[in-house]
Enzyme design. Structure first.
Site, short mmCIF file in Angstrom:
data_model
loop_
_atom_site.label_atom_id
_atom_site.label_comp_id
_atom_site.label_asym_id
_atom_site.label_seq_id
_atom_site.Cartn_x
_atom_site.Cartn_y
_atom_site.Cartn_z
N HIS A 221 0.80 -1.23 0.00
CA HIS A 221 0.00 0.00 0.00
C HIS A 221 0.83 1.28 0.00
CE1 HIS A 221 1.01 -0.05 4.24
NE2 HIS A 221 0.67 1.21 4.28
C1 UD1 Z 1 -1.99 5.44 6.08
C2 UD1 Z 1 -0.67 5.87 6.73
C3 UD1 Z 1 0.35 4.76 6.60
C4 UD1 Z 1 -0.18 3.44 7.10
C5 UD1 Z 1 -1.47 3.13 6.36
C6 UD1 Z 1 -2.07 1.82 6.77
C7 UD1 Z 1 -0.12 8.27 6.60
C8 UD1 Z 1 0.72 9.27 5.92
N1 UD1 Z 1 -0.12 7.04 6.05
O1 UD1 Z 1 -1.75 5.29 4.69
O2 UD1 Z 1 1.49 5.10 7.36
O3 UD1 Z 1 0.77 2.42 6.88
O4 UD1 Z 1 -2.39 4.20 6.63
O5 UD1 Z 1 -3.20 1.55 6.05
O6 UD1 Z 1 -0.76 8.60 7.57
N2 UD1 Z 1 -9.13 5.02 1.89
C9 UD1 Z 1 -10.34 4.38 1.84
N3 UD1 Z 1 -10.90 3.98 3.03
C10 UD1 Z 1 -10.30 4.21 4.22
C11 UD1 Z 1 -9.09 4.89 4.25
C12 UD1 Z 1 -8.50 5.28 3.07
O7 UD1 Z 1 -10.90 4.14 0.79
O8 UD1 Z 1 -10.87 3.81 5.26
C13 UD1 Z 1 -8.50 5.44 0.61
C14 UD1 Z 1 -8.74 6.88 0.30
O9 UD1 Z 1 -8.99 7.00 -1.05
C15 UD1 Z 1 -7.44 7.55 0.64
C16 UD1 Z 1 -6.42 6.44 0.43
O10 UD1 Z 1 -7.12 5.22 0.72
O11 UD1 Z 1 -7.18 8.66 -0.13
C17 UD1 Z 1 -5.24 6.55 1.32
O12 UD1 Z 1 -5.62 6.70 2.70
P1 UD1 Z 1 -4.70 7.56 3.71
O13 UD1 Z 1 -5.24 7.48 5.08
O14 UD1 Z 1 -4.44 8.90 3.14
O15 UD1 Z 1 -3.31 6.81 3.62
P2 UD1 Z 1 -2.95 5.27 3.65
O16 UD1 Z 1 -2.36 4.93 2.34
O17 UD1 Z 1 -4.06 4.43 4.15
#
Ligand code: UD1
Length: 398
Positions: A221
């Protein structure tokens, strides 16, 4: 009778939940043994909001419902960090806590630490001192800045202490307490082993007895892997060769799922909507031999169950490097650096970056029976949360 101390505990994203669960349990135990001395306030920032990324973990880990939900959601780094700061500051004005406890390295960790320190509220950072020395990783920036403003820095391993001392953090702020994720792992291992996910995935069948069929597990991821077309294609090139030897099961993060579609890499995967795969999907091979089996994200117990019996785990996660080390399962990390070097020095971890040849070479070495034998690092013993609560309450004179 003294007024109870108010400790705000922050949870935000999937890798936080297994770190706050043991903390809340240790506070409860401390209160039971000493009279009610600490009032924990659980705040969920809402960085992760999908049921499979959040609610499932609250259920599996027996975490009480949050006292406050900030509903911040996704966004750019600045949007997400800024929104958490604004909402969290409002809560701090309202609650005036004695302490804020943040865990890990996600955007909410930094945002909440910053809001608190500016209001002169002490901050405890659990999982302090880890460094990948790669400032292109958003988590590295979060780690550096959170540690710089925290009052209590709880480290999982001695390298964390050394990093902090080099950065000028006074020794009296640093406490080597062990790895809090491992508290959750030990606490839930029995329940996880009893989970029926392997039967649902046809990896075990009653007719054939208790032995499960061989499989490997993949998580992916990180932006540096899934947002970069070339990196992702190199990783898939290696993994698809490994898939000819052993099925690869891939519970897929929403970010990765989106990027696979955006880059048109769907052909590398067999997508499964739920958790029931027919046996043929894995072992009768044919064209499926050259596919990675993509599942929706799994819960904590399901994933742990699969990790325990995997022949090898491929990952770019931080926590999984630690969990595989403790479980003695070979781990191939799809990154060129790690903030958890102890998992290489003492554990079962090896770094292969996005190099297809290295991915295949290391995987075959393991599948041919030459996996690295690791040992469990000292004080990763399941008692980290208790040590943290003891230190924090004695510092507060309780
Ligand atoms: C975040 C953390 C990362 C951790 C990871 C575990 C930061 C910078 N990154 O990354 O350190 O390893 O979580 O998962 O804080 N999304 C969904 N549903 C959700 C959450 C996210 O669809 O419940 C999608 C959204 O489109 C979002 C993307 O995933 O834009 C990324 O989510 P985000 O929380 O920004 O970062 P992660 O890649 O999950």
């Amino acid at each position: 009778m003294k007024t109870p101390l108010k400790w705000v505990v922050v949870a935000a994203a999937r890798p936080n939940f297994m770190k706050i669960a043991p903390l809340l349990r240790a506070v409860k135990q401390h209160n039971r043994e000493n009279g009610h001395l600490v009032q924990p306030i659980l705040v969920h920032t809402g960085q992760h909001y999908d049921a499979s990324m959040s609610d499932a973990f609250f259920r599996d880990l027996d975490i009480p419902d949050p006292d406050v939900h900030l509903n911040v959601g996704s966004g750019t780094h600045a949007e997400q960090t800024g929104r958490v700061m604004i909402e969290f500051e409002k809560l701090l004005f309202q609650e005036t806590p004695d302490l804020v406890i943040v865990v890990g390295d996600v955007n909410s960790t930094l945002a909440c630490a910053l809001s608190a320190v500016k209001l002169h509220i002490p901050v405890a950072h659990v999982e302090a001192g880890l460094r990948s020395f790669d400032r292109k990783m958003p988590e590295e920036i979060n780690r550096l800045l959170t540690d710089a403003v925290s009052d209590y820095l709880f480290t999982p391993s001695p390298d964390g202490d050394e990093n902090l001392v080099k950065e000028g953090v006074p020794r009296e702020k640093i406490f080597l307490v062990g790895d809090i994720m491992i508290d959750s792992l030990f606490y839930h291992l029995g329940k996880a082993k009893a989970n029926n996910v392997k039967s649902r995935l046809s990896l075990i069948s009653e007719e054939e007895g208790p032995e499960c069929k061989p499989y490997s597990l993949l998580t992916l991821h990180r932006p540096s892997n899934v947002d970069d077309r070339k990196a992702l294609s190199r990783i898939l090139e290696g993994l698809l060769k490994v898939a000819e030897r052993v099925p690869i099961i891939f519970p897929c993060h929403p970010r990765a799922r989106k990027q696979i579609a955006a880059f048109g890499f769907d052909k590398a995967f067999q997508f499964h909507q739920g958790l029931s795969l027919s046996d043929a999907d894995y072992y009768d091979r044919g064209d499926l031999k050259r596919k990675i089996h993509c599942l929706p994200p799994l819960g904590y117990l399901e994933f742990l169950n699969l990790m325990v019996d995997a022949k090898v785990v491929f990952t770019d996660s931080g926590g999984i490097q630690e969990e595989t080390t403790v479980l003695g399962i070979p781990c191939i990390t799809l990154r060129d650096s790690t903030e958890r070097p102890i998992t290489i020095a003492q554990g079962t971890n090896v770094l292969v970056h996005n190099d297809p040849e290295k991915i295949v070479r290391e995987a075959l070495r393991i599948l041919d029976g030459n996996a690295p034998k690791g040992i469990c690092p000292e004080i990763w013993d399941g008692k980290t949360a208790q040590r943290i609560v003891k230190i924090l309450s004695s510092k507060a004179g309780r």
